[in-house]
Enzyme design. Sequence first.
Site: not given
Length: 277
Positions: A226, A136, A223, A263, A151
Amino acid sequence: TWGEPLDPDFEAQAHWDLGHTLGIMDLEAASAMSGSGFTLLKGAGARLERALINFMIDVHLEQGYEEVNIPYLVNADAMTGTGQLPKMADDMYHCAVDDLYLIPTAEVSVTNIHRQSTLELDKLPVKYVAFSPCFRREAGAAGKDTRGLLRVHQFHKVEMVQFTTPEASYETLETLTDEAEEVLRRLGLPYRVLSLATGDLSFAAAKCYDLEVWSPGVEQWLEVSSCSCFEDFQARRSGIRYRGGDAKGLVHTLNGSGLALPRVIVAIMENGQTADG
């Protein structure tokens, strides 16, 4: 919420300090060869990630998923089918010579397994789990939570994808979310589940839950998953239908991270640390 956030009786260190002290992380070497937003785990750090990948997949196999090993480069049609294109084009890595895209998540490849096909009603739900690297660019995200593993542009993730009927999709979302939570419960990591407001949903999703773990070193909820129901959005774009008896139509697709690795590693390191580092 599940579990109690750790409140150590000493000053908790962030994972980048722990990783340097323990010799299991070399962010400087990664930056030197690839730039910011890339990581390098070594020794016990690399072994931890490999063990977590196998552990997560095995949990989801217990839950009835079928493991698949998928392509990491896909064409524009595949990316359009799952909703990454055209909206997220600036966040994708594009190989212009071959006109292929590096996947941002295994969801893209796994959902496209059944592109332009019809599934038999009595075979639903179809449940797949896949491990993959994820790529990404995250254009515009510079400066936000960029230190350490928070990130990054390349990371590993275990992904669950389901194809089901319209009548069952929202109940399936509850089950799929719990299946992702099971990984966190077995790891003993305190977490919370958030139902996203409409304005925070992805372009393709109809409903989404985020799973966040507490990390005392960075003092943040992070997070790690999802879990989304897309209703027939992806199926309509990708031509994925079902039939059986008098019933036929577009399937509903769902997916959830089970889980994203960086994470989770942060949470394990920061929740598991001792006073001596």
